[in-house]
Design a protein around this motif. Structure first.
Motif, PDB file in Angstrom:
ATOM      1  N   PHE A 247      15.484  48.899  28.277  1.00 21.97           N
ATOM      2  CA  PHE A 247      16.664  48.390  28.983  1.00 21.97           C
ATOM      3  C   PHE A 247      17.388  47.339  28.151  1.00 21.97           C
ATOM      4  O   PHE A 247      18.623  47.283  28.144  1.00 21.97           O
ATOM      5  CB  PHE A 247      16.263  47.822  30.342  1.00 21.97           C
ATOM      6  N   GLU A 248      16.635  46.491  27.455  1.00 17.25           N
ATOM      7  CA  GLU A 248      17.260  45.473  26.626  1.00 17.25           C
ATOM      8  C   GLU A 248      18.072  46.111  25.495  1.00 17.25           C
ATOM      9  O   GLU A 248      19.149  45.629  25.136  1.00 17.25           O
ATOM     10  CB  GLU A 248      16.185  44.550  26.045  1.00 17.25           C
ATOM     11  N   LEU A 249      17.549  47.191  24.931  1.00 15.88           N
ATOM     12  CA  LEU A 249      18.229  47.885  23.829  1.00 15.88           C
ATOM     13  C   LEU A 249      19.213  48.948  24.318  1.00 15.88           C
ATOM     14  O   LEU A 249      19.863  49.608  23.508  1.00 15.88           O
ATOM     15  CB  LEU A 249      17.186  48.537  22.912  1.00 15.88           C
ATOM     16  N   TRP A 250      19.281  49.120  25.628  1.00 17.66           N
ATOM     17  CA  TRP A 250      20.216  50.084  26.250  1.00 17.66           C
ATOM     18  C   TRP A 250      19.926  51.501  25.761  1.00 17.66           C
ATOM     19  O   TRP A 250      20.826  52.261  25.373  1.00 17.66           O
ATOM     20  CB  TRP A 250      21.657  49.686  25.953  1.00 17.66           C
ATOM     21  N   LEU A 251      18.647  51.899  25.781  1.00 17.49           N
ATOM     22  CA  LEU A 251      18.239  53.218  25.303  1.00 17.49           C
ATOM     23  C   LEU A 251      18.292  54.253  26.422  1.00 17.49           C
ATOM     24  O   LEU A 251      17.346  55.001  26.660  1.00 17.49           O
ATOM     25  CB  LEU A 251      16.821  53.144  24.724  1.00 17.49           C
ATOM     26  N   PHE A 252      19.390  54.311  27.117  1.00 17.27           N
ATOM     27  CA  PHE A 252      19.557  55.266  28.206  1.00 17.27           C
ATOM     28  C   PHE A 252      21.034  55.572  28.360  1.00 17.27           C
ATOM     29  O   PHE A 252      21.892  54.845  27.843  1.00 17.27           O
ATOM     30  CB  PHE A 252      18.983  54.716  29.515  1.00 17.27           C
ATOM     31  N   ASN A 253      21.314  56.642  29.065  1.00 15.85           N
ATOM     32  CA  ASN A 253      22.691  57.025  29.348  1.00 15.85           C
ATOM     33  C   ASN A 253      22.969  56.835  30.835  1.00 15.85           C
ATOM     34  O   ASN A 253      22.091  57.034  31.683  1.00 15.85           O
ATOM     35  CB  ASN A 253      22.940  58.478  28.958  1.00 15.85           C
ATOM     36  N   SER A 254      24.191  56.439  31.156  1.00 16.11           N
ATOM     37  CA  SER A 254      24.561  56.211  32.555  1.00 16.11           C
ATOM     38  C   SER A 254      26.056  56.458  32.709  1.00 16.11           C
ATOM     39  O   SER A 254      26.781  56.578  31.720  1.00 16.11           O
ATOM     40  CB  SER A 254      24.214  54.779  32.983  1.00 16.11           C
ATOM     41  N   TYR A 255      26.486  56.538  33.943  1.00 15.57           N
ATOM     42  CA  TYR A 255      27.914  56.651  34.213  1.00 15.57           C
ATOM     43  C   TYR A 255      28.280  55.719  35.362  1.00 15.57           C
ATOM     44  O   TYR A 255      27.486  55.465  36.266  1.00 15.57           O
ATOM     45  CB  TYR A 255      28.321  58.095  34.532  1.00 15.57           C
ATOM     46  N   ILE A 256      29.475  55.186  35.310  1.00  6.63           N
ATOM     47  CA  ILE A 256      29.925  54.180  36.277  1.00  6.63           C
ATOM     48  C   ILE A 256      30.258  54.858  37.600  1.00  6.63           C
ATOM     49  O   ILE A 256      30.963  55.870  37.633  1.00  6.63           O
ATOM     50  CB  ILE A 256      31.154  53.423  35.736  1.00  6.63           C
ATOM     51  N   VAL A 257      29.732  54.304  38.700  1.00  3.28           N
ATOM     52  CA  VAL A 257      30.029  54.828  40.032  1.00  3.28           C
ATOM     53  C   VAL A 257      30.829  53.830  40.874  1.00  3.28           C
ATOM     54  O   VAL A 257      31.435  54.223  41.878  1.00  3.28           O
ATOM     55  CB  VAL A 257      28.735  55.214  40.777  1.00  3.28           C
ATOM     56  N   LYS A 258      30.826  52.571  40.450  1.00  2.00           N
ATOM     57  CA  LYS A 258      31.604  51.580  41.209  1.00  2.00           C
ATOM     58  C   LYS A 258      31.923  50.393  40.311  1.00  2.00           C
ATOM     59  O   LYS A 258      31.093  49.970  39.516  1.00  2.00           O
ATOM     60  CB  LYS A 258      30.843  51.116  42.450  1.00  2.00           C
ATOM     61  N   VAL A 259      33.129  49.881  40.458  1.00  4.20           N
ATOM     62  CA  VAL A 259      33.550  48.642  39.806  1.00  4.20           C
ATOM     63  C   VAL A 259      33.980  47.700  40.920  1.00  4.20           C
ATOM     64  O   VAL A 259      34.604  48.127  41.901  1.00  4.20           O
ATOM     65  CB  VAL A 259      34.712  48.898  38.825  1.00  4.20           C
ATOM     66  N   SER A 260      33.615  46.435  40.811  1.00  3.24           N
ATOM     67  CA  SER A 260      33.906  45.479  41.887  1.00  3.24           C
ATOM     68  C   SER A 260      35.376  45.550  42.290  1.00  3.24           C
ATOM     69  O   SER A 260      36.274  45.540  41.454  1.00  3.24           O
ATOM     70  CB  SER A 260      33.551  44.065  41.435  1.00  3.24           C
ATOM     71  N   ASN A 261      35.612  45.639  43.605  1.00  2.00           N
ATOM     72  CA  ASN A 261      36.958  45.745  44.151  1.00  2.00           C
ATOM     73  C   ASN A 261      36.975  45.146  45.553  1.00  2.00           C
ATOM     74  O   ASN A 261      35.918  44.973  46.180  1.00  2.00           O
ATOM     75  CB  ASN A 261      37.411  47.209  44.169  1.00  2.00           C
ATOM     76  N   PRO A 262      38.144  44.812  46.087  1.00  4.59           N
ATOM     77  CA  PRO A 262      38.219  44.145  47.396  1.00  4.59           C
ATOM     78  C   PRO A 262      37.592  44.936  48.536  1.00  4.59           C
ATOM     79  O   PRO A 262      37.051  44.358  49.482  1.00  4.59           O
ATOM     80  CB  PRO A 262      39.722  43.970  47.621  1.00  4.59           C
ATOM     81  N   ASN A 263      37.642  46.275  48.471  1.00  3.53           N
ATOM     82  CA  ASN A 263      37.112  47.110  49.548  1.00  3.53           C
ATOM     83  C   ASN A 263      35.656  47.501  49.342  1.00  3.53           C
ATOM     84  O   ASN A 263      35.086  48.208  50.185  1.00  3.53           O
ATOM     85  CB  ASN A 263      37.955  48.380  49.691  1.00  3.53           C
ATOM     86  N   ASN A 264      35.055  47.079  48.230  1.00  5.19           N
ATOM     87  CA  ASN A 264      33.673  47.436  47.899  1.00  5.19           C
ATOM     88  C   ASN A 264      33.470  48.955  47.952  1.00  5.19           C
ATOM     89  O   ASN A 264      32.452  49.456  48.429  1.00  5.19           O
ATOM     90  CB  ASN A 264      32.693  46.733  48.860  1.00  5.19           C
ATOM     91  N   ALA A 265      34.460  49.697  47.469  1.00  5.53           N
ATOM     92  CA  ALA A 265      34.447  51.155  47.536  1.00  5.53           C
ATOM     93  C   ALA A 265      33.999  51.744  46.203  1.00  5.53           C
ATOM     94  O   ALA A 265      34.273  51.187  45.138  1.00  5.53           O
ATOM     95  CB  ALA A 265      35.832  51.682  47.896  1.00  5.53           C
ATOM     96  N   ARG A 266      33.311  52.873  46.278  1.00  6.37           N
ATOM     97  CA  ARG A 266      32.904  53.591  45.076  1.00  6.37           C
ATOM     98  C   ARG A 266      34.088  54.362  44.506  1.00  6.37           C
ATOM     99  O   ARG A 266      35.071  54.657  45.219  1.00  6.37           O
ATOM    100  CB  ARG A 266      31.739  54.525  45.403  1.00  6.37           C
ATOM    101  N   LEU A 267      33.996  54.721  43.254  1.00  4.45           N
ATOM    102  CA  LEU A 267      35.101  55.429  42.601  1.00  4.45           C
ATOM    103  C   LEU A 267      35.386  56.764  43.275  1.00  4.45           C
ATOM    104  O   LEU A 267      36.548  57.178  43.392  1.00  4.45           O
ATOM    105  CB  LEU A 267      34.776  55.650  41.122  1.00  4.45           C
ATOM    106  N   SER A 268      34.335  57.447  43.741  1.00  9.81           N
ATOM    107  CA  SER A 268      34.543  58.732  44.411  1.00  9.81           C
ATOM    108  C   SER A 268      35.311  58.565  45.719  1.00  9.81           C
ATOM    109  O   SER A 268      36.066  59.458  46.119  1.00  9.81           O
ATOM    110  CB  SER A 268      33.196  59.407  44.678  1.00  9.81           C
ATOM    111  N   ASP A 269      35.135  57.422  46.383  1.00  7.67           N
ATOM    112  CA  ASP A 269      35.882  57.163  47.618  1.00  7.67           C
ATOM    113  C   ASP A 269      37.321  56.750  47.322  1.00  7.67           C
ATOM    114  O   ASP A 269      38.250  57.138  48.038  1.00  7.67           O
ATOM    115  CB  ASP A 269      35.186  56.067  48.433  1.00  7.67           C
ATOM    116  N   VAL A 270      37.492  55.970  46.255  1.00  6.78           N
ATOM    117  CA  VAL A 270      38.834  55.503  45.908  1.00  6.78           C
ATOM    118  C   VAL A 270      39.732  56.662  45.492  1.00  6.78           C
ATOM    119  O   VAL A 270      40.900  56.751  45.887  1.00  6.78           O
ATOM    120  CB  VAL A 270      38.753  54.460  44.777  1.00  6.78           C
ATOM    121  N   TYR A 271      39.149  57.610  44.708  1.00  7.46           N
ATOM    122  CA  TYR A 271      39.965  58.691  44.152  1.00  7.46           C
ATOM    123  C   TYR A 271      39.805  60.016  44.897  1.00  7.46           C
ATOM    124  O   TYR A 271      40.343  61.031  44.475  1.00  7.46           O
ATOM    125  CB  TYR A 271      39.632  58.871  42.668  1.00  7.46           C
ATOM    126  N   GLY A 272      39.035  60.020  45.983  1.00  9.87           N
ATOM    127  CA  GLY A 272      39.033  61.162  46.886  1.00  9.87           C
ATOM    128  C   GLY A 272      38.178  62.343  46.495  1.00  9.87           C
ATOM    129  O   GLY A 272      38.583  63.486  46.719  1.00  9.87           O
TER     130      GLY A 272
END
Length: 298
Positions: A247-272
């Motif tokens: 984890f310290e060396l970031w030896l994994f792959n991931s994808y973003i599902v949420k970025v902090s926002n006023p509605n605390n909504a996930r990207l899939s909810d924001v973009y439908g």
């Protein structure tokens, strides 16, 4: 003499102030799960990001090697009482070992369902094979030769999910630009283990959280169990790493599902939709990289 006393009092006051500040910082770090906290005075930019790690991906397989699955390592530590679980990434409510065990298990309803032949024989869903069948009627008086024993209800058995079925982990981090060191840091806060929507036994159409864990607690647990908490190096058996180092060396792959926002909504909810959320995830990652690049351009 008065000047000397004034200087001593000032020095003592500064010492107490620094100690109080250090104590406050340590308390804050221990409460939010950060392993290497960055003082607020050094933070120029911060964005909270949630990432999903799919352990089935090729790059993540070293964390999911047979017999040393990270999901199994975490659940075993909870059973031993070595790791504290929380309900969600707010870290406001703890979970007991029994609650974590229940969240990581499913009820096997199929084992108590009856076939057509069993129903025709007069068995009930609550009957077990040890329950005596109703006695045949006596031909002369029409009464039962002996009283039938009432059926005993049998609770559906609970089965723990296999470690290979638990391949979804959500990582919460603060992406921080440290103005004192002039670099961007990934300050991991928590990891949340999920039962995927497609896992056998999960009848819900969405991922179900088993528990959330402080990253600082996980690092300590990984270090204390070097024989199990292994990032498997497929190229060199002499260079396996601890999961904490992975984890310290970031030896994994991931994808973003949420970025902090006023509605605390996930990207899939924001973009439908899920597809639109994946496209937005790629755009969010690009925007963060571009922001870091622009910091060096001005």
């Amino acid at each position: 003499m008065n000047k000397f006393l004034s200087f001593a009092a000032l020095a003592a006051g500064l010492t107490l102030s620094v100690a109080a500040s250090a104590q406050e910082q340590a308390t804050t770090a221990s409460s939010n799960g950060s392993y290497r906290p960055i003082p607020n005075s050094d933070i120029m930019f911060r964005k909270t990001i949630w990432r999903m790690i799919d352990l089935r991906e090729k790059q993540n397989k070293p964390m999911f090697s047979s017999g040393r699955e990270i999901s199994q390592v975490i659940l075993d530590a909870v059973r031993r009482g070595e790791l504290q679980a929380y309900k969600d990434d707010s870290l406001a409510r703890t979970l007991t070992r029994e609650e974590v065990a229940a969240n990581s298990s499913y009820t096997d309803q199929t084992s108590v369902s009856l076939s057509d032949e069993e129903r025709a024989a007069g068995l009930d869903a609550g009957d077990s094979w040890d329950t005596p069948a109703p006695a045949a009627r006596n031909g002369r008086n029409g009464r039962n030769a002996r009283a039938a024993t009432p059926p005993k209800p049998v609770a559906p058995p609970s089965n723990a999910y296999r470690a290979k079925d638990l391949y979804q982990i959500e990582l919460k981090e603060d992406m921080i630009f440290d103005k004192k060191r002039s670099r961007m840091y990934h300050d991991i806060k928590t990891l949340t283990l999920f039962v995927p929507a497609g896992a056998p036994g999960n009848e819900k159409p969405y991922d179900v959280a088993i528990g959330t864990f402080k990253y600082s607690d996980l690092v300590r647990m990984f270090r204390n169990n070097p024989d199990k908490a292994i990032w498997f190096n497929p190229q060199n058996d002499a260079q396996h790493k601890n999961l904490a180092d992975a984890f310290e060396l970031w030896l994994f792959n991931s994808y973003i599902v949420k970025v902090s926002n006023p509605n605390n909504a996930r990207l899939s909810d924001v973009y439908g939709g899920e597809r639109e959320g994946i496209l937005a995830s790629q755009q969010a990652a690009t925007d963060l990289i571009e922001y870091e690049y622009n910091l060096w351009s001005f």
